[in-house]
Design a protein around this motif. Structure first.
Motif, PDB file in Angstrom:
ATOM      1  N   LYS A   1       0.923  -1.042  -0.010  1.00 51.23           N
ATOM      2  CA  LYS A   1      -0.092  -0.054  -0.056  1.00 51.23           C
ATOM      3  C   LYS A   1       0.994   1.117   0.050  1.00 51.23           C
ATOM      4  CE  LYS A   1      -1.989   3.459   2.487  1.00 51.23           C
ATOM      5  NZ  LYS A   1      -1.414   4.735   3.222  1.00 51.23           N
ATOM      6  N   ALA A   2       0.521   2.246  -0.794  1.00 52.83           N
ATOM      7  CA  ALA A   2       1.068   3.428  -0.995  1.00 52.83           C
ATOM      8  C   ALA A   2       0.267   4.638  -1.194  1.00 52.83           C
ATOM      9  CB  ALA A   2       2.358   3.395  -2.068  1.00 52.83           C
ATOM     10  N   ASN A   3       0.381   5.868  -0.846  1.00 50.15           N
ATOM     11  CA  ASN A   3      -0.274   6.879  -1.223  1.00 50.15           C
ATOM     12  C   ASN A   3       0.423   7.522  -2.677  1.00 50.15           C
ATOM     13  OD1 ASN A   3       1.686   8.711  -0.527  1.00 50.15           O
ATOM     14  ND2 ASN A   3       0.912   9.262   1.421  1.00 50.15           N
ATOM     15  N   GLU A   4      -0.349   8.565  -2.832  1.00 52.55           N
ATOM     16  CA  GLU A   4       0.178   8.978  -4.293  1.00 52.55           C
ATOM     17  C   GLU A   4       1.664   9.351  -4.061  1.00 52.55           C
ATOM     18  OE1 GLU A   4      -1.892  11.815  -7.781  1.00 52.55           O
ATOM     19  OE2 GLU A   4      -2.601  12.202  -5.587  1.00 52.55           O
ATOM     20  N   LYS A   5       1.999  10.162  -3.195  1.00 53.46           N
ATOM     21  CA  LYS A   5       3.572  10.919  -3.015  1.00 53.46           C
ATOM     22  C   LYS A   5       4.570   9.533  -2.964  1.00 53.46           C
ATOM     23  CE  LYS A   5       2.427  15.424  -1.335  1.00 53.46           C
ATOM     24  NZ  LYS A   5       2.744  16.437  -0.223  1.00 53.46           N
ATOM     25  N   GLU A   6       3.979   8.725  -2.050  1.00 52.67           N
ATOM     26  CA  GLU A   6       4.761   7.448  -1.993  1.00 52.67           C
ATOM     27  C   GLU A   6       5.077   6.713  -2.979  1.00 52.67           C
ATOM     28  OE1 GLU A   6       3.220   7.278   2.613  1.00 52.67           O
ATOM     29  OE2 GLU A   6       2.736   5.885   1.287  1.00 52.67           O
ATOM     30  N   MET A   7       4.004   6.592  -3.997  1.00 50.04           N
ATOM     31  CA  MET A   7       3.911   5.831  -5.215  1.00 50.04           C
ATOM     32  C   MET A   7       5.113   6.655  -6.218  1.00 50.04           C
ATOM     33  SD  MET A   7       0.902   6.199  -8.087  1.00 50.04           S
ATOM     34  CE  MET A   7       1.524   7.830  -8.339  1.00 50.04           C
ATOM     35  N   GLU A   8       4.866   7.906  -6.340  1.00 48.94           N
ATOM     36  CA  GLU A   8       6.031   8.786  -7.083  1.00 48.94           C
ATOM     37  C   GLU A   8       7.469   8.481  -6.501  1.00 48.94           C
ATOM     38  OE1 GLU A   8       5.150  12.740  -7.928  1.00 48.94           O
ATOM     39  OE2 GLU A   8       2.938  12.246  -8.020  1.00 48.94           O
ATOM     40  N   VAL A   9       7.597   8.490  -5.479  1.00 49.02           N
ATOM     41  CA  VAL A   9       9.043   8.234  -4.875  1.00 49.02           C
ATOM     42  C   VAL A   9       9.648   6.732  -5.152  1.00 49.02           C
ATOM     43  CG1 VAL A   9      10.692   8.117  -2.837  1.00 49.02           C
ATOM     44  CG2 VAL A   9       8.907   9.817  -2.936  1.00 49.02           C
ATOM     45  N   LEU A  10       8.684   5.840  -5.116  1.00 48.32           N
ATOM     46  CA  LEU A  10       8.811   4.457  -5.070  1.00 48.32           C
ATOM     47  C   LEU A  10       9.134   4.173  -6.451  1.00 48.32           C
ATOM     48  CD1 LEU A  10       9.073   1.672  -3.416  1.00 48.32           C
ATOM     49  CD2 LEU A  10       6.906   1.287  -3.936  1.00 48.32           C
ATOM     50  N   THR A  11       8.403   4.541  -7.531  1.00 48.32           N
ATOM     51  CA  THR A  11       8.548   4.129  -8.890  1.00 48.32           C
ATOM     52  C   THR A  11       8.921   5.157  -9.993  1.00 48.32           C
ATOM     53  OG1 THR A  11       6.147   4.959  -9.432  1.00 48.32           O
ATOM     54  CG2 THR A  11       6.236   2.441  -8.278  1.00 48.32           C
ATOM     55  N   GLY A  12       8.885   6.563  -9.575  1.00 49.05           N
ATOM     56  CA  GLY A  12       9.180   7.345 -10.330  1.00 49.05           C
ATOM     57  C   GLY A  12       7.961   7.774 -11.284  1.00 49.05           C
ATOM     58  N   CYS A  13       6.799   7.207 -11.202  1.00 42.21           N
ATOM     59  CA  CYS A  13       5.761   7.404 -12.087  1.00 42.21           C
ATOM     60  C   CYS A  13       4.691   8.172 -11.394  1.00 42.21           C
ATOM     61  CB  CYS A  13       5.053   6.043 -12.233  1.00 42.21           C
ATOM     62  SG  CYS A  13       6.321   4.842 -13.072  1.00 42.21           S
ATOM     63  N   THR A  14       4.274   9.124 -12.265  1.00 41.17           N
ATOM     64  CA  THR A  14       2.907  10.171 -11.932  1.00 41.17           C
ATOM     65  C   THR A  14       1.676   9.434 -12.201  1.00 41.17           C
ATOM     66  OG1 THR A  14       3.259  11.231 -13.783  1.00 41.17           O
ATOM     67  CG2 THR A  14       4.498  12.017 -11.844  1.00 41.17           C
ATOM     68  N   ASP A  15       1.591   8.441 -13.024  1.00 38.05           N
ATOM     69  CA  ASP A  15       0.361   7.817 -13.306  1.00 38.05           C
ATOM     70  C   ASP A  15       0.098   6.663 -12.579  1.00 38.05           C
ATOM     71  OD1 ASP A  15      -1.543   6.324 -14.491  1.00 38.05           O
ATOM     72  OD2 ASP A  15      -1.344   6.865 -16.536  1.00 38.05           O
ATOM     73  N   PRO A  16      -0.814   6.532 -11.546  1.00 39.58           N
ATOM     74  CA  PRO A  16      -1.071   5.336 -10.661  1.00 39.58           C
ATOM     75  C   PRO A  16      -1.218   3.890 -11.343  1.00 39.58           C
ATOM     76  CG  PRO A  16      -2.563   7.332 -10.293  1.00 39.58           C
ATOM     77  CD  PRO A  16      -1.944   7.605 -11.543  1.00 39.58           C
ATOM     78  N   HIS A  17      -1.715   4.099 -12.704  1.00 45.17           N
ATOM     79  CA  HIS A  17      -1.968   2.707 -13.578  1.00 45.17           C
ATOM     80  C   HIS A  17      -0.689   2.329 -13.906  1.00 45.17           C
ATOM     81  CE1 HIS A  17      -6.002   4.465 -13.803  1.00 45.17           C
ATOM     82  NE2 HIS A  17      -6.447   3.275 -13.940  1.00 45.17           N
ATOM     83  N   VAL A  18       0.526   3.304 -14.315  1.00 45.87           N
ATOM     84  CA  VAL A  18       1.539   2.771 -14.589  1.00 45.87           C
ATOM     85  C   VAL A  18       2.555   2.241 -13.496  1.00 45.87           C
ATOM     86  CG1 VAL A  18       3.622   3.565 -15.660  1.00 45.87           C
ATOM     87  CG2 VAL A  18       1.657   4.316 -16.721  1.00 45.87           C
ATOM     88  N   ALA A  19       2.298   3.107 -12.363  1.00 47.10           N
ATOM     89  CA  ALA A  19       3.083   2.721 -11.271  1.00 47.10           C
ATOM     90  C   ALA A  19       2.691   1.474 -10.447  1.00 47.10           C
ATOM     91  CB  ALA A  19       2.792   3.755 -10.122  1.00 47.10           C
ATOM     92  N   ALA A  20       1.479   1.170 -10.726  1.00 45.34           N
ATOM     93  CA  ALA A  20       0.606  -0.045 -10.193  1.00 45.34           C
ATOM     94  C   ALA A  20       1.291  -1.513 -11.128  1.00 45.34           C
ATOM     95  CB  ALA A  20      -0.705  -0.206 -10.200  1.00 45.34           C
ATOM     96  N   ARG A  21       1.332  -1.388 -12.247  1.00 49.64           N
ATOM     97  CA  ARG A  21       1.923  -2.366 -13.037  1.00 49.64           C
ATOM     98  C   ARG A  21       3.393  -2.472 -13.003  1.00 49.64           C
ATOM     99  NH1 ARG A  21      -1.096   0.118 -17.519  1.00 49.64           N
ATOM    100  NH2 ARG A  21      -2.972  -1.060 -17.998  1.00 49.64           N
TER     101      ARG A  21
END
Length: 307
Positions: free
Chosen positions: A187-207
């Motif tokens: 589980k990650a929030n939007e900002k954590e998702m960007e730090v973790l993956t470098g992606c700003t699109d949640p669908h791209v980050a999740a994949r």
């Protein structure tokens, strides 16, 4: 009830459906509406949320200093099954919010001892939810060891927090590529998702997180709802508008408590996500942890459908 590990005759706990492992903290919460000291941390907010839901086979494993043991007494008196691992100090956070509850600044005024394989070796559960607060709370060896006994879920927030002085700064999760194959749910929030993956699109980050080995990805996106990616399929979960915006502290923990509660009772991803979203809506409208009931959550969902 306990069983016995005959190899060393130390007690081994009976398996709970859900076991949350994390530090209970002392939190100073500052919002435009109030300033208060209160218990906090994933462990506390997760446990308090599940406390109000019927038929939850839940255990909390926490670690804190002697000064906060009154919080443990409170949780036990409410009927929560809780195991305490002593620590020299408790985690002490300052959480400051502006008018936008999606934005938070933090300071860490004290740290607790990390969890280790040895400290957790007699804990058993079907789902281990690791409530990370700081990067060294759970080492990679702990994740690997727990994955042999049950499904491992993590809230990635702590792995992305480095303490410099008293300030919390964002860092990447250094062990992510090695750890993610052992993590069933992340589980990650939007900002954590960007730090973790470098992606700003949640669908791209999740994949991408799934490609790295995680089987189930949950991204909470504030007032844009949440996104669940599992089995190669996306589940878009809308946010449910709260009656008021009072206190966002612990919302992610509340979401995961509701999500795992419904999943452990056989609900699908969309149903579990919707239930979790409604719990967050109720929690946002009050100071402190979720204080509603399952009936309140169901009513909130029904109300959102009829709007």
């Amino acid at each position: 009830m306990t069983t016995t590990d005959n190899s060393d005759c130390k007690p081994v706990s009976a398996a709970a459906d859900i076991c949350c492992i994390g530090h209970i903290t002392l939190d100073k919460v500052i919002t435009p509406q109030f300033e208060a000291h209160m218990p906090g941390g994933t462990a506390y907010y997760f446990a308090k949320a599940l406390q109000n839901l019927e038929n939850s086979n839940f255990k909390l494993v926490t670690s804190l200093g002697e000064t906060e043991l009154a919080t443990v007494d409170e949780l036990r008196s409410a009927g929560i099954n809780i195991e305490v691992i002593p620590s020299r100090k408790s985690v002490y956070f300052e959480n400051k919010y502006g008018h936008d509850m999606n934005d938070r600044s933090q300071r860490v005024l004290a740290k607790a001892d990390p969890f280790t394989v040895e400290k957790l070796r007699n804990v058993n559960a079907h789902i281990f939810h690791l409530g990370t607060l700081l990067a060294d709370d759970f080492g990679l060896d702990v994740i690997k060891d727990l994955s042999k006994r049950g499904m491992v879920a993590i809230d990635v927030q702590g792995y992305l927090r480095k303490v410099e002085g008293e300030q919390v700064v964002a860092v990447d999760y250094k062990d992510k590529l090695e750890a993610l194959p052992y993590i069933t749910v992340l589980k990650a929030n939007e900002k954590e998702m960007e730090v973790l993956t470098g992606c700003t699109d949640p669908h791209v980050a999740a994949r991408l997180l799934a490609d790295w080995g995680c089987k189930e990805v949950i991204l909470t996106l504030g007032d844009r709802g949440s996104l669940i990616y599992a089995g190669g399929q996306f589940y878009e979960i809308p946010a449910i508008e709260p009656e008021a915006l009072v206190d966002a502290t612990g919302c992610g923990d509340t979401y995961m408590a509701g999500y795992f509660y419904k999943r452990s009772h056989g609900a699908g991803y969309r149903e579990a996500g919707t239930f979790a979203s409604a719990m967050c809506s109720i929690k946002l409208a009050c100071k402190g942890p979720f204080n509603g009931t399952e009936k309140d959550v169901d009513a909130m969902i029904e109300k959102s459908i009829t709007k």
